[in-house]
Design an enzyme around this catalytic site. Structure first.
Site, PDB file in Angstrom:
ATOM      1  N   HIS A   1       9.674  -2.010 -16.382  1.00 53.75           N
ATOM      2  CA  HIS A   1       8.226  -1.763 -16.372  1.00 53.75           C
ATOM      3  C   HIS A   1       7.820  -0.977 -17.625  1.00 53.75           C
ATOM      4  O   HIS A   1       6.649  -0.638 -17.796  1.00 53.75           O
ATOM      5  CB  HIS A   1       7.827  -0.919 -15.160  1.00 53.75           C
ATOM      6  CG  HIS A   1       7.982  -1.605 -13.826  1.00 53.75           C
ATOM      7  ND1 HIS A   1       7.586  -2.896 -13.601  1.00 53.75           N
ATOM      8  CD2 HIS A   1       8.457  -1.146 -12.631  1.00 53.75           C
ATOM      9  CE1 HIS A   1       7.815  -3.199 -12.322  1.00 53.75           C
ATOM     10  NE2 HIS A   1       8.353  -2.166 -11.725  1.00 53.75           N
TER      11      HIS A   1
ATOM     12  N   ARG B   1       3.777  -9.450   0.828  1.00 54.28           N
ATOM     13  CA  ARG B   1       2.616  -9.126   1.679  1.00 54.28           C
ATOM     14  C   ARG B   1       1.806 -10.392   1.899  1.00 54.28           C
ATOM     15  O   ARG B   1       1.965 -11.066   2.892  1.00 54.28           O
ATOM     16  CB  ARG B   1       1.801  -8.001   1.020  1.00 54.28           C
ATOM     17  CG  ARG B   1       0.789  -7.332   1.937  1.00 54.28           C
ATOM     18  CD  ARG B   1       0.000  -6.274   1.192  1.00 54.28           C
ATOM     19  NE  ARG B   1      -0.726  -6.821   0.063  1.00 54.28           N
ATOM     20  CZ  ARG B   1      -1.966  -7.343   0.129  1.00 54.28           C
ATOM     21  NH1 ARG B   1      -2.611  -7.357   1.255  1.00 54.28           N
ATOM     22  NH2 ARG B   1      -2.561  -7.843  -0.953  1.00 54.28           N
TER      23      ARG B   1
END
Ligand code: PAP
Length: 351
Positions: free
Chosen positions: A156, A308
């Site tokens: 990241h 999700r």
């Protein structure tokens, strides 16, 4: 057999002797950055206790990730020309891309074996493709093993802090981006899923305010995305810039393009026999969310936290009109006149 191959690679990275040796070595390396960190602005993290501002970006700090590691990597990390790196902001499609890249690069290795024994159906994609700044660097800072070539890592780390050796090595880098509204919503849910009892649930208003101020993991969001877009123009042969929305819209063709870029193009025979479709199916939200219903990636991080909705545009059920207008305005200003504003996922904000 399949699992063994994965474990073999994994074992090499984490062998206990090496670990002890390297941990001591790493402590010495990280010690050098202690004083530097005290000068970094600090904020409470979304999930992690703290975040530190370093070179203009907020770095999370927990057992796995730390700003010291980023600093140490800038000074000591050695990339290999055959390495492949996936770079993302959290919640931009890291898990999906890890799975796709792993499946593409390793397809010959697992060909002919029963699909049910494929590593991606047994392990969380985060196990198959580790974060550079956590497992690999922490255990073996300068490690290269041709047996496991190419090394497939994710990170990241913002463009400004990326170890120069990664760019100099000429290796391949894939950057995956995603519409800021969906990143915010995904991050909000992830945060609340991972917060333990010691921390109250984060209200959406607070998440929105922090995100728009740029105070989010590896944020400001816009600077991370734009930084890598610009880098992809400069290193156009080595950096492929993708969007989650583009991947979603035309997964099959994007996977073919990705495979070609990674140096593992599908042959005509493979295409004709459905190998691309198979990889798309294996890495689909449906397949992976099912395979990750149970268990933990590590303590406090359930496997299912990374799955999700898996949709484009879920933000519409979370953001008020006023919030949407504010994010449109910020995004338009940040990406004003920039080619990024033409890309799928960013084209709704205006030029
Ligand atoms: P990370 O950076 O912490 O690893 P990351 O994988 O980028 O997280 O983000 C998770 C998001 O990707 C989730 O989005 P949502 O909250 O909007 O639903 C998750 O559902 C989605 N995702 C995970 N796997 C897939 C997949 N195979 N296909 C599409 N989307 C996926």
């Amino acid at each position: 057999m399949l699992q063994m191959s994965l474990i073999d690679c994994d074992k090499t990275y984490t062998s206990e002797d090496d670990h002890e040796h390297e941990t001591g070595h790493l402590d010495l390396i990280l010690d050098r950055y202690k004083d530097k960190i005290t000068t970094c602005p600090k904020e409470k993290g979304w999930v992690s206790e703290n975040m530190y501002m370093y070179q203009g970006f907020w770095h999370i700090s927990n057992n796995e990730f730390s700003v010291q590691t980023t600093m140490a990597m800038q000074d000591t990390y050695k990339a290999h020309p055959t390495d492949i790196y996936l770079i993302t902001l959290p919640k931009s499609g890291t898990t999906w891309m890890k799975a796709l890249m792993f499946a593409i690069v390793n397809r010959a290795r697992y060909k002919g074996n029963p699909l049910s024994s494929h590593p991606l159906l047994i392990n969380n994609p985060h196990k198959c493709v580790p974060f550079l700044e956590t497992k690999i660097f922490k255990n073996t800072p300068t490690y290269v093993d041709d047996e496991c070539s190419p090394r497939l890592f994710a990170t990241h780390i913002p463009h400004i802090s990326l170890p120069q050796s990664i760019l100099d090595s000429g290796c391949r880098i894939v950057y995956m981006s995603r519409n800021p509204k969906d990143v915010l919503v995904s991050l909000f849910h992830f945060t609340n899923k991972l917060r333990d009892e010691s921390r109250a649930r984060m209200p959406f208003d607070e998440a929105f305010e922090l995100f728009t101020k740029g105070v989010s993991p590896y944020g400001p969001y816009w600077d991370h995305v734009k930084g890598y877009y610009n880098m992809s123009l400069e290193y156009s042969e080595n950096i492929l810039f993708l969007t989650y929305e583009d991947m979603k819209e035309d997964t099959l063709n994007k996977v073919k393009h990705l495979a070609k870029f990674l140096g593992y193009p599908f042959t005509n025979d493979e295409e004709a026999s459905g190998a691309v479709d198979e990889i798309v199916r294996l890495c689909s939200f449906k397949t992976l969310s099912e395979a990750n219903k149970h268990g933990n990636l590590r303590e406090g991080v359930p496997n299912d936290a990374f799955f999700r909705e898996g949709k484009v545009g879920d933000w519409t059920s979370h953001l008020t009109d006023e919030m949407s207008v504010i994010l449109n305005k910020i995004t338009r200003e940040k990406f004003c006149g920039h080619p990024i504003s033409q890309m799928k996922g960013f084209d709704s904000f205006g030029p």
